[in-house]
Design a protein around this motif. Structure first.
Motif, PDB file in Angstrom:
ATOM      1  N   GLU A  11       0.687  -1.158  -0.234  1.00 15.83           N
ATOM      2  CA  GLU A  11       0.195  -0.156   0.127  1.00 15.83           C
ATOM      3  C   GLU A  11       0.751   1.205   0.071  1.00 15.83           C
ATOM      4  OE1 GLU A  11      -2.981   0.242   2.999  1.00 15.83           O
ATOM      5  OE2 GLU A  11      -3.820  -1.775   2.611  1.00 15.83           O
ATOM      6  N   ALA A  12       1.789   1.349   0.705  1.00 15.00           N
ATOM      7  CA  ALA A  12       2.609   2.460   1.028  1.00 15.00           C
ATOM      8  C   ALA A  12       3.590   2.711  -0.154  1.00 15.00           C
ATOM      9  CB  ALA A  12       3.437   2.171   2.129  1.00 15.00           C
ATOM     10  N   LEU A  13       4.074   1.635  -0.781  1.00 15.18           N
ATOM     11  CA  LEU A  13       4.922   1.894  -1.949  1.00 15.18           C
ATOM     12  C   LEU A  13       4.222   2.277  -3.352  1.00 15.18           C
ATOM     13  CD1 LEU A  13       7.453  -1.013  -1.217  1.00 15.18           C
ATOM     14  CD2 LEU A  13       7.598   1.512  -0.602  1.00 15.18           C
ATOM     15  N   THR A  14       3.204   1.651  -3.397  1.00 18.71           N
ATOM     16  CA  THR A  14       2.330   2.040  -4.588  1.00 18.71           C
ATOM     17  C   THR A  14       1.599   3.102  -4.415  1.00 18.71           C
ATOM     18  OG1 THR A  14       0.548   0.683  -3.884  1.00 18.71           O
ATOM     19  CG2 THR A  14       2.105  -0.370  -5.135  1.00 18.71           C
ATOM     20  N   PHE A  15       1.173   3.595  -3.188  1.00 19.09           N
ATOM     21  CA  PHE A  15       0.538   5.078  -3.046  1.00 19.09           C
ATOM     22  C   PHE A  15       1.339   6.364  -2.825  1.00 19.09           C
ATOM     23  CE2 PHE A  15      -0.919   8.156   0.181  1.00 19.09           C
ATOM     24  CZ  PHE A  15      -2.022   8.651  -0.535  1.00 19.09           C
ATOM     25  N   ALA A  16       2.253   6.352  -2.207  1.00 16.91           N
ATOM     26  CA  ALA A  16       3.054   7.510  -2.095  1.00 16.91           C
ATOM     27  C   ALA A  16       4.222   7.697  -2.892  1.00 16.91           C
ATOM     28  CB  ALA A  16       3.496   7.158  -0.328  1.00 16.91           C
ATOM     29  N   ASP A  17       4.385   9.120  -2.861  1.00 19.74           N
ATOM     30  CA  ASP A  17       5.678   9.692  -3.442  1.00 19.74           C
ATOM     31  C   ASP A  17       6.915   9.404  -2.543  1.00 19.74           C
ATOM     32  OD1 ASP A  17       4.252  10.158  -5.749  1.00 19.74           O
ATOM     33  OD2 ASP A  17       3.703  12.165  -5.004  1.00 19.74           O
ATOM     34  N   GLN A  18       6.625   9.690  -1.274  1.00 21.55           N
ATOM     35  CA  GLN A  18       7.465   9.737  -0.219  1.00 21.55           C
ATOM     36  C   GLN A  18       6.835   8.821   0.724  1.00 21.55           C
ATOM     37  OE1 GLN A  18      10.831  11.381  -0.060  1.00 21.55           O
ATOM     38  NE2 GLN A  18      10.546  11.729  -2.278  1.00 21.55           N
ATOM     39  N   VAL A  19       7.879   7.649   1.329  1.00 26.98           N
ATOM     40  CA  VAL A  19       7.401   7.078   2.316  1.00 26.98           C
ATOM     41  C   VAL A  19       8.219   7.340   3.619  1.00 26.98           C
ATOM     42  CG1 VAL A  19       7.301   4.605   3.162  1.00 26.98           C
ATOM     43  CG2 VAL A  19       6.983   5.122   0.852  1.00 26.98           C
ATOM     44  N   VAL A  20       7.693   7.390   4.872  1.00 29.78           N
ATOM     45  CA  VAL A  20       8.416   7.612   6.004  1.00 29.78           C
ATOM     46  C   VAL A  20       8.121   6.130   6.809  1.00 29.78           C
ATOM     47  CG1 VAL A  20       8.417   8.908   8.169  1.00 29.78           C
ATOM     48  CG2 VAL A  20       7.542   9.990   6.337  1.00 29.78           C
ATOM     49  N   VAL A  21       9.319   5.463   6.866  1.00 27.74           N
ATOM     50  CA  VAL A  21       9.529   4.263   7.368  1.00 27.74           C
ATOM     51  C   VAL A  21       9.829   4.499   8.915  1.00 27.74           C
ATOM     52  CG1 VAL A  21      10.514   1.921   7.634  1.00 27.74           C
ATOM     53  CG2 VAL A  21      10.175   3.120   5.399  1.00 27.74           C
ATOM     54  N   MET A  22       8.942   4.053   9.803  1.00 27.18           N
ATOM     55  CA  MET A  22       8.927   4.148  11.354  1.00 27.18           C
ATOM     56  C   MET A  22       9.023   3.001  12.013  1.00 27.18           C
ATOM     57  SD  MET A  22       6.032   7.241  11.950  1.00 27.18           S
ATOM     58  CE  MET A  22       6.934   7.485  13.465  1.00 27.18           C
ATOM     59  N   SER A  23      10.005   2.926  13.106  1.00 26.40           N
ATOM     60  CA  SER A  23      10.205   1.808  14.177  1.00 26.40           C
ATOM     61  C   SER A  23      10.456   2.580  15.558  1.00 26.40           C
ATOM     62  CB  SER A  23      11.332   1.103  13.429  1.00 26.40           C
ATOM     63  OG  SER A  23      11.861   0.055  14.488  1.00 26.40           O
ATOM     64  N   ARG A  24       9.862   2.014  16.508  1.00 25.19           N
ATOM     65  CA  ARG A  24       9.761   2.307  17.789  1.00 25.19           C
ATOM     66  C   ARG A  24       9.852   3.794  17.963  1.00 25.19           C
ATOM     67  NH1 ARG A  24      14.595  -2.232  19.827  1.00 25.19           N
ATOM     68  NH2 ARG A  24      13.309  -3.948  19.039  1.00 25.19           N
ATOM     69  N   GLY A  25       9.069   4.408  17.506  1.00 21.80           N
ATOM     70  CA  GLY A  25       8.798   5.837  17.667  1.00 21.80           C
ATOM     71  C   GLY A  25       9.835   6.723  16.736  1.00 21.80           C
ATOM     72  N   LYS A  26      10.483   5.992  16.096  1.00 14.82           N
ATOM     73  CA  LYS A  26      11.563   7.133  15.054  1.00 14.82           C
ATOM     74  C   LYS A  26      11.340   6.677  13.800  1.00 14.82           C
ATOM     75  CE  LYS A  26      16.628   7.527  14.879  1.00 14.82           C
ATOM     76  NZ  LYS A  26      17.833   7.063  15.232  1.00 14.82           N
ATOM     77  N   ALA A  27      11.443   7.938  12.765  1.00 16.24           N
ATOM     78  CA  ALA A  27      11.315   7.808  11.477  1.00 16.24           C
ATOM     79  C   ALA A  27      12.865   7.373  10.944  1.00 16.24           C
ATOM     80  CB  ALA A  27      10.915   9.307  10.796  1.00 16.24           C
ATOM     81  N   VAL A  28      12.992   6.280  10.506  1.00 14.74           N
ATOM     82  CA  VAL A  28      14.296   5.742  10.341  1.00 14.74           C
ATOM     83  C   VAL A  28      14.824   5.999   8.834  1.00 14.74           C
ATOM     84  CG1 VAL A  28      14.475   3.886  12.222  1.00 14.74           C
ATOM     85  CG2 VAL A  28      13.536   3.239  10.027  1.00 14.74           C
ATOM     86  N   GLN A  29      13.965   6.278   8.077  1.00 11.73           N
ATOM     87  CA  GLN A  29      14.148   6.701   6.710  1.00 11.73           C
ATOM     88  C   GLN A  29      13.197   7.328   6.017  1.00 11.73           C
ATOM     89  OE1 GLN A  29      15.928   3.481   4.247  1.00 11.73           O
ATOM     90  NE2 GLN A  29      16.541   4.890   2.427  1.00 11.73           N
ATOM     91  N   VAL A  30      13.344   8.276   4.977  1.00  8.24           N
ATOM     92  CA  VAL A  30      12.294   8.817   4.228  1.00  8.24           C
ATOM     93  C   VAL A  30      12.669   8.927   2.786  1.00  8.24           C
ATOM     94  CG1 VAL A  30      10.937  10.971   3.995  1.00  8.24           C
ATOM     95  CG2 VAL A  30      11.538  10.321   6.356  1.00  8.24           C
ATOM     96  N   GLY A  31      11.945   8.190   1.946  1.00  8.62           N
ATOM     97  CA  GLY A  31      12.322   8.342   0.535  1.00  8.62           C
ATOM     98  C   GLY A  31      11.478   7.848  -0.433  1.00  8.62           C
TER      99      GLY A  31
END
Length: 372
Positions: free
Chosen positions: A202-222
Motif C-alpha cells: 500500500e505504502a510503496l504504490t500509493f506514496a511519492d515519499q514513504v516515512v518508515v517508522m520503528s519504535r517511535g523513530k523515522a528511520v528513513q524517508v524516501g
C-alpha cells in the motif's frame, strides 16, 4: 492544501526519562504542499500517534506543528481544516450515500449546485454513482468505507487529508482498485495526502515519499526505489521486500571482506572501504532478488547449504545456510529463476553476493555509497 512542518516529540507519561518512554522520539520533518506521503511501520511504531498530532486529535508533549508557517499546535482539528479517514467506516447510517458525501459541504454552506457537482464527481471516482440514493445502513462494510473515503475527498478547501489504515475492511481486489483511484485523485487535484499503513505494498504504490517508522523513530524517508535499493537502516532492509534483505556478518581482514572464513575483494569506493576497515566488523546486506547462482570458481560467490527450494510460480525461493569451517554463518534467501529447479535439500549452491546492489552496515546503519 498546506505545507506541514513538524518539530516535535510525544510521550504518554509525564517526565519521560529514556527513549522507551516516548511514543514519538524527537522528529523534524516537512510534508510539502500537494505531496503524497505514507507513514509505514509495524503496529506500535508511532504512526497513528504522529497522524493524530498532525490532525489535532492529540497535542504533542514537546515541540510544535506549523501549517504554511502558522503555529497550529494548540488548534483543534476544525481550526486546522483537516479531513481524516479512519480505519473503520465513520458515516451516518440514516442518510443516503449522496447525503453522506454532501454533508461536509452543506455543513460549510457550499452552494447547492456546487455540492451536486462535487458529490457527483467524487462518487464517479469511487464507483458510487449508482448508489447515491441508497440508505447507507444497508451497505456492506467495504462500501461504507468507500463513503468514508469520499467524505474525506469531497472537500477542496482542506489543508490535508489524513488516512489511518483506511483499507483494513476492504477485500484485496478492491484494495488494489482504491489505491489506484487515490493515486489518480492525487495526480488530478494535487492534494496533500498522508496515509498510515503497516502494508508495504500500500505504502510503496500509493506514496511519492514513504516515512518508515520503528519504535517511535523515522528511520528513513524516501521514494520506493531508494528504500529498496539502499535501505538506510537494517530495519528498513528487513521490513521492505518479500522476503526482506539478507544480512551476513563480516569483518575486514588484510584489505578484504572476510565472510565465513573466506576473503572477498568486491569493488568498493575508497570511502566505503575505509569505513569498513575502521569498523572492523560489519554486516553485508543483499536483496534476495540480486543473488545469482554461480560456480565455485566465482570470486564473488559464497557456498550455501540448501535447506529448501520452493516453486512460487514466477520464481524459485531458495533458503540456505552460509557455510564456514566451524559451522554456519547465517541464513540466505534467494529469488532465482528456473535453474534453481535442480537444487535439493543438502546440496551446496554457490551464490554470487557481491555486486553493485550490495550494501554494507556498521552498527545497523548504511555506509553511504557512491559508485567507484
Amino acid at each position: 492544501m498546506a505545507r506541514i512542518d513538524l518539530d516535535l516529540a510525544h510521550a504518554y507519561v509525564a517526565n519521560p526519562h529514556s527513549d522507551e518512554d516516548y511514543a514519538l522520539l524527537p522528529l523534524r520533518f516537512s510534508f510539502e504542499d500537494g505531496g503524497a506521503y505514507a507513514l509505514l511501520g509495524p503496529s506500535g511504531c508511532g504512526k497513528t500517534t504522529l497522524l493524530n498530532c498532525i490532525s489535532g486529535l492529540l497535542r504533542p508533549s514537546q515541540g510544535r506543528i506549523l501549517f504554511d508557517g502558522r503555529d497550529v499546535t494548540a488548534d483543534s482539528p476544525q481550526a486546522r481544516n483537516i479531513a481524516q479517514v479512519f480505519q473503520f467506516p465513520v458515516i451516518y447510517d440514516t442518510m443516503t450515500v449522496g447525503e453522506n458525501l454532501a454533508f461536509p459541504l452543506r455543513n460549510r454552506g457550499v452552494p447547492a449546485a456546487q455540492v451536486r457537482e462535487r458529490v457527483a464527481r467524487v462518487a464517479e471516482m469511487l464507483d458510487l454513482s449508482g448508489s447515491l440514493d441508497r440508505r447507507a445502513s444497508g451497505l456492506a462494510a467495504d462500501a461504507k468505507q468507500k463513503i468514508s473515503l469520499g467524505r474525506g475527498l469531497v472537500r477542496q478547501d482542506v489543508s490535508a487529508i489524513l488516512f489511518d489504515e483506511p483499507l483494513t475492511v476492504i477485500d484485496p481486489q478492491l484494495k488494489w482498485q482504491l489505491r489506484r483511484k487515490l493515486k489518480e485523485i492525487h495526480h488530478e487535484f494535487r492534494l496533500t495526502l498522508i496515509y498510515v499503513t503497516h502494508d508495504q505494498t500500500e505504502a510503496l504504490t500509493f506514496a511519492d515519499q514513504v516515512v518508515v517508522m520503528s519504535r517511535g523513530k523515522a528511520v528513513q524517508v524516501g521514494p520506493a526505489d531508494a528504500l529498496f535499493e539502499r535501505p538506510a537502516h537494517t530495519f528498513v532492509g528487513h521490513f521492505i521486500g518479500s522476503p526482506g534483505m539478507n544480512f551476513l556478518p563480516a569483518t575486514w581482514r588484510d584489505g578484504a571482506v572476510d565472510m565465513a572464513g573466506r576473503l572477498y575483494m568486491p569493488a568498493l569506493p575508497d570511502a566505503v572501504a575505509g569505513a569498513l576497515r575502521d569498523a572492523g566488523s560489519f554486516r553485508v546486506g543483499v536483496r534476495p532478488e540480486y543473488l545469482r547462482l554461480a560456480g565455485n570458481a566465482d570470486t564473488q560467490a559464497v557456498p550455501v547449504r540448501v535447506e529448501r527450494a520452493q516453486d512460487i510460480g514466477t520464481y524459485w525461493l531458495v533458503t540456505g545456510t552460509l557455510q564456514e569451517a566451524g559451522g554456519q554463518a547465517g541464513t540466505l534467501r534467494a529469488r532465482l529463476g528456473p535453474e534453481a529447479a535442480a537444487l535439493r535439500p543438502g546440496d551446496t549452491a554457490w551464490l554470487s553476493v557481491f555486486n553493485r546492489h550490495t550494501c554494507y552496515y556498521v552498527n545497523e546503519v548504511l555506509v553511504p555509497w557512491s559508485q567507484p
